[in-house]
Write a protein that holds these residues in place. Structure first.
Motif, PDB file in Angstrom:
ATOM      1  N   VAL A   1      -2.312 -39.666  22.097  1.00  0.00           N
ATOM      2  CA  VAL A   1      -2.291 -39.458  20.642  1.00  0.00           C
ATOM      3  C   VAL A   1      -0.740 -39.733  20.279  1.00  0.00           C
ATOM      4  CG1 VAL A   1      -3.705 -37.471  20.573  1.00  0.00           C
ATOM      5  CG2 VAL A   1      -1.540 -37.106  21.352  1.00  0.00           C
ATOM      6  N   CYS A   2      -0.443 -39.940  18.965  1.00  0.00           N
ATOM      7  CA  CYS A   2       0.873 -40.099  18.464  1.00  0.00           C
ATOM      8  C   CYS A   2       1.623 -39.035  18.942  1.00  0.00           C
ATOM      9  CB  CYS A   2       0.725 -40.425  16.872  1.00  0.00           C
ATOM     10  SG  CYS A   2       2.642 -40.359  16.144  1.00  0.00           S
ATOM     11  N   PRO A   3       3.036 -39.183  19.517  1.00  0.00           N
ATOM     12  CA  PRO A   3       4.028 -38.269  19.858  1.00  0.00           C
ATOM     13  C   PRO A   3       4.333 -37.504  18.602  1.00  0.00           C
ATOM     14  CG  PRO A   3       4.813 -40.204  20.590  1.00  0.00           C
ATOM     15  CD  PRO A   3       3.527 -40.493  19.742  1.00  0.00           C
ATOM     16  N   LYS A   4       4.376 -38.160  17.330  1.00  0.00           N
ATOM     17  CA  LYS A   4       4.674 -37.083  16.422  1.00  0.00           C
ATOM     18  C   LYS A   4       3.562 -36.387  15.606  1.00  0.00           C
ATOM     19  CE  LYS A   4       7.033 -37.034  12.147  1.00  0.00           C
ATOM     20  NZ  LYS A   4       5.964 -36.288  11.252  1.00  0.00           N
ATOM     21  N   CYS A   5       2.259 -37.274  15.056  1.00  0.00           N
ATOM     22  CA  CYS A   5       1.542 -36.410  14.357  1.00  0.00           C
ATOM     23  C   CYS A   5       0.266 -36.266  15.193  1.00  0.00           C
ATOM     24  CB  CYS A   5       1.048 -37.494  13.272  1.00  0.00           C
ATOM     25  SG  CYS A   5       0.335 -38.875  13.798  1.00  0.00           S
ATOM     26  N   GLY A   6       0.233 -36.540  16.311  1.00  0.00           N
ATOM     27  CA  GLY A   6      -0.946 -36.056  17.350  1.00  0.00           C
ATOM     28  C   GLY A   6      -2.267 -36.668  16.940  1.00  0.00           C
TER      29      GLY A   6
ATOM     30  N   VAL B   1       4.662 -49.140  15.267  1.00  0.00           N
ATOM     31  CA  VAL B   1       4.666 -48.010  14.208  1.00  0.00           C
ATOM     32  C   VAL B   1       3.322 -47.311  14.254  1.00  0.00           C
ATOM     33  CG1 VAL B   1       4.587 -47.445  11.675  1.00  0.00           C
ATOM     34  CG2 VAL B   1       6.335 -49.218  12.719  1.00  0.00           C
ATOM     35  N   CYS B   2       3.184 -46.065  13.943  1.00  0.00           N
ATOM     36  CA  CYS B   2       2.116 -45.088  14.005  1.00  0.00           C
ATOM     37  C   CYS B   2       1.442 -45.467  12.462  1.00  0.00           C
ATOM     38  CB  CYS B   2       2.438 -43.608  13.877  1.00  0.00           C
ATOM     39  SG  CYS B   2       0.900 -42.754  13.677  1.00  0.00           S
ATOM     40  N   SER B   3      -0.048 -45.819  12.635  1.00  0.00           N
ATOM     41  CA  SER B   3      -0.775 -46.062  11.305  1.00  0.00           C
ATOM     42  C   SER B   3      -0.949 -44.795  10.590  1.00  0.00           C
ATOM     43  CB  SER B   3      -1.787 -46.903  11.542  1.00  0.00           C
ATOM     44  OG  SER B   3      -2.587 -46.492  12.905  1.00  0.00           O
ATOM     45  N   PHE B   4      -0.684 -43.582  11.218  1.00  0.00           N
ATOM     46  CA  PHE B   4      -1.218 -42.502  10.536  1.00  0.00           C
ATOM     47  C   PHE B   4       0.200 -41.601   9.609  1.00  0.00           C
ATOM     48  CE2 PHE B   4      -4.083 -42.712  14.022  1.00  0.00           C
ATOM     49  CZ  PHE B   4      -5.279 -42.770  13.024  1.00  0.00           C
ATOM     50  N   CYS B   5       1.265 -41.804  10.771  1.00  0.00           N
ATOM     51  CA  CYS B   5       2.478 -40.873   9.980  1.00  0.00           C
ATOM     52  C   CYS B   5       3.703 -42.011   9.964  1.00  0.00           C
ATOM     53  CB  CYS B   5       2.712 -39.781  11.048  1.00  0.00           C
ATOM     54  SG  CYS B   5       3.521 -40.386  12.388  1.00  0.00           S
ATOM     55  N   LYS B   6       3.440 -43.242  10.413  1.00  0.00           N
ATOM     56  CA  LYS B   6       4.468 -44.137   9.987  1.00  0.00           C
ATOM     57  C   LYS B   6       5.693 -44.095  10.902  1.00  0.00           C
ATOM     58  CE  LYS B   6       1.911 -46.165   6.858  1.00  0.00           C
ATOM     59  NZ  LYS B   6       0.864 -47.118   7.500  1.00  0.00           N
ATOM     60  N   CYS B   7       5.605 -43.224  11.811  1.00  0.00           N
ATOM     61  CA  CYS B   7       6.979 -42.976  12.602  1.00  0.00           C
ATOM     62  C   CYS B   7       7.050 -44.089  13.573  1.00  0.00           C
ATOM     63  CB  CYS B   7       6.819 -41.615  13.599  1.00  0.00           C
ATOM     64  SG  CYS B   7       5.960 -41.714  14.960  1.00  0.00           S
ATOM     65  N   LYS B   8       8.245 -44.576  14.120  1.00  0.00           N
ATOM     66  CA  LYS B   8       8.547 -45.581  14.762  1.00  0.00           C
ATOM     67  C   LYS B   8       8.596 -45.267  16.239  1.00  0.00           C
ATOM     68  CE  LYS B   8      11.194 -48.258  11.303  1.00  0.00           C
ATOM     69  NZ  LYS B   8      12.333 -48.004  10.434  1.00  0.00           N
TER      70      LYS B   8
HETATM   71 ZN   LIG Z   1       1.575 -40.807  13.963  1.00  0.00          ZN
END
Ligand SMILES: [Zn+2]
Length: 228
Positions: A198-203, A219-226
């Motif tokens: 999972v994305c480290p930021k948004c999960g 870049v995460c396609s959900f939360c756009k974090c790098k």
């Molecule tokens: Zn994310």
């Protein structure tokens, strides 16, 4: 206390990201130690990947302004604030937050590699089960063929028949076990993978996509974090 956050805002860190508006959002302190976060920008303010209009946050809440600027509430506040739950009261710098995500993201490589290896192992096992299923069938037809071409084997017909039935039951049991075992193993593996990858930021689950593909996308396609 009330501060406007943005490229021309009053927050403690400078913001140069162009997807952040000059006056992007407003933080107002509440008497219970929480903050009210209010969006002021058409580019949006996000909490947990969701666009908000107005919501309650804490000093530890991570928010995204615009398409990619991610920050914790405490890093926007003008003076150091006491941070509950054993965190250092020293406000984390922006780069340390980004580094944290990048480090967590790099660990996903091991998660993906392990998943691929386990998947291959399960498929291999299914292949072996398939072999066991096919082997008695092959032997049976060989026995039947031999019996048919040797006329003197007539008396052994019951023995050949019994052996054939035993082999048939054995092969059915093997194929039943194989067909039951592997989809369950595969399902359990996939389930765990969807929790770990999972994305480290948004999960959000990142899909059955190789790590390299994600690393290239960066870049995460959900939360756009790098990530990189
Ligand atoms: Zn994310």
């Amino acid at each position: 206390m009330e501060i406007i956050v943005g490229r021309k805002g009053q927050q403690s860190v400078a913001i140069t990201d162009l997807s952040v508006s000059r006056e992007h959002c407003k933080l107002t302190s509440n008497s219970d130690g929480t903050y009210t976060l209010e969006n002021l920008s058409v580019n949006g303010t996000f909490v947990d990947g969701k666009s908000i209009v107005r919501t309650q946050v804490t000093v530890n809440t991570e928010i995204r302004l615009g398409s990619s600027f991610i920050v914790r509430v405490r890093d926007l506040l003008p003076s150091p604030v006491s941070v509950p739950s054993g965190h250092s009261s020293q406000a984390a710098t922006l780069s340390s937050i980004e580094k944290e995500y990048q480090e967590k993201f790099r660990k996903l490589k091991a998660v993906y590699d392990r998943y691929s290896a386990d998947k291959i192992a399960i498929q291999k096992e299914a292949g072996i089960n398939n072999f066991y299923r096919m082997l008695p069938m092959t032997l049976m037809s060989l026995v039947g063929l031999t019996a048919a071409v040797l006329p003197g084997l007539g008396n052994f017909a019951p023995v050949v028949g019994t052996a054939g039935i035993v082999l048939l039951i054995y092969s059915l049991a093997k194929s039943y076990k194989g067909s039951k075992e592997n989809p369950e193993k595969m399902e359990a593996l996939n389930k765990q993978f969807m929790i770990d990858y999972v994305c480290p930021k948004c999960g959000n689950f990142l899909g059955f996509v190789p790590y390299e593909t994600l690393a290239n996308k960066s870049v995460c396609s959900f939360c756009k974090c790098k990530w990189t």
